[in-house]
Design an enzyme around this catalytic site. Structure first.
Site, PDB file in Angstrom:
ATOM      1  N   GLY A  84       0.818  -1.193   0.000  1.00 32.88           N
ATOM      2  CA  GLY A  84       0.000   0.000   0.000  1.00 32.88           C
ATOM      3  C   GLY A  84       0.859   1.252   0.000  1.00 32.88           C
ATOM      4  CB  CYS A  85       0.180   4.686  -1.191  1.00 31.63           C
ATOM      5  SG  CYS A  85      -1.516   4.880  -0.577  1.00 31.63           S
ATOM      6  CE1 TYR A  86      -1.558   8.115   4.333  1.00 28.12           C
ATOM      7  CE2 TYR A  86      -3.427   6.665   3.932  1.00 28.12           C
ATOM      8  CZ  TYR A  86      -2.917   7.936   4.137  1.00 28.12           C
ATOM      9  OH  TYR A  86      -3.775   9.025   4.151  1.00 28.12           O
ATOM     10  CB  THR A 105       5.354   2.410   0.139  1.00 26.45           C
ATOM     11  OG1 THR A 105       4.784   1.245  -0.468  1.00 26.45           O
ATOM     12  CG2 THR A 105       6.666   2.742  -0.549  1.00 26.45           C
ATOM     13  CB  ALA A 106       5.224   6.771   3.055  1.00 29.68           C
TER      14      ALA A 106
END
Length: 344
Positions: free
Chosen positions: A150-152, A154-155
């Site tokens: 997911g994008c969150y 990954t960060a």
């Protein structure tokens, strides 16, 4: 010989971003683009930025045909749909990169809890490789099924991994993250309507968000179990994620020691940039596959603050998927992705 690639779900934001990146990849041949909506229309009619670049029609999906015609299939589908699509495509002979959540959580009970239905492809779940390229590169190389993060997560994980790997985290960790509205997908809703989002910042699903167990799972893989309180916020911009992570330290540490930890952890990584004198900002990663990270230490309070910024549709989704494609097929990892952010 070109890598034959298909995209299922090519009419959403993530699917469109995949098509944009893959169309310019020198080793890729686009074979099938499918969509539940807009069937029969050309993809460049649905995404006007693709005019003059890609004019393939959007097809109805036929899993057996797509799998037989492709070397790898990207699934850019709403959660739950990959449970049928991935096994069918894999059994037809293609490898799969799933950009949805259906194969990210290894525990089917956790999947059922957070996604509200049973996992019906557990045989493949046990074989899926989590596709955070920087941490799982060796496993991705030989994987048949890659679960793109997911994008969150990954960060958050790229921000925290060096501290976790070094055993510096006492926990629990608070991940305070902000995302642009494209992370909610292309289908309109009241909560992502312009009038609701503009001039407004709001938290949502604090402590119960579906990405919270995903972050914890990846951090566990990176070092030791770490409890995470995840607090996402929606902000009035199109793209970008900024994750600010507050970390109780298990040992005294200086700013210089922490910086050295990050520089060593990400030495040689093509897409993770460790900032020294600045802090990450979303504009510096806009429409690129870069993730900017930084760390600051408050020795008086025994805290570290780790920050990451990335584009949620590129490094947080489609770009990372292409990065995994390159690893899976022995291509240079930055192929088709080596471009700076759009600025301003």
């Amino acid at each position: 010989m070109a890598i034959r690639v298909s995209v299922l779900g090519a009419s959403g934001y993530t699917g469109g971003e995949l098509v944009r990146l893959l169309a310019c990849h020198p080793a890729v041949q686009l074979v099938h683009l499918t969509a539940a909506q807009h069937q029969g229309r050309s993809v460049d009619a649905v995404f006007p930025n693709l005019r003059g670049v890609v004019a393939k029609p959007l097809e109805a999906v036929d899993f057996a045909r797509v799998g037989a015609d492709s070397d790898v299939v990207f699934l850019a589908l709403p959660h739950g749909l990959a449970l049928e699509a991935a096994p069918a495509v894999l059994e037809a002979g293609a490898r799969v990169v799933d950009l949805g959540p259906d194969f990210r959580l290894r525990d089917p009970a956790a999947y059922a809890r957070y996604y509200k239905h049973e996992h019906t492809a557990q045989a493949w779940l046990a074989r899926a490789v989590y596709g955070l390229t920087e941490l799982y590169r060796a496993q991705v190389r030989t994987a048949q099924l890659v679960a793109n993060p997911g994008c969150y997560p990954t960060a958050a994980v790229l921000a925290l991994a060096p501290l976790v790997q070094a055993g510096w985290v006492a926990g629990p960790v608070v991940v305070d993250a902000k995302s642009g509205v494209s992370g909610a997908g292309r289908s309109p809703s009241a909560s992502t309507h312009f009038g609701e989002v503009n001039e407004n910042v709001r938290p949502y699903n604090v402590g119960v968000h579906r990405h919270q167990p995903e972050i914890e799972q990846a951090l566990h893989d990176a070092g030791t179990p770490v409890r995470v309180l995840f607090a996402p916020h929606l902000i009035p911009m199109t793209r970008g994620i900024l994750a600010t992570c507050y970390v109780p330290l298990a040992r005294p540490a200086s700013q210089a020691e922490a910086l050295a930890l990050y520089e060593e952890a990400y030495r040689g990584e093509p897409f993770v940039r460790v900032l020294v004198d600045e802090l990450p900002q979303t504009k510096a990663t806009y429409a690129s596959n870069f993730c900017d990270v930084a760390v600051r230490v408050d020795p008086d309070r025994g805290l570290a603050v780790a920050v990451a910024a990335l584009d949620n549709l590129v490094k947080g989704a489609a770009g990372q998927a292409v990065q995994n494609l390159n690893v899976m097929f022995g291509r240079p990892e930055s192929e088709g992705l080596w471009a700076p952010a759009v600025f301003p």
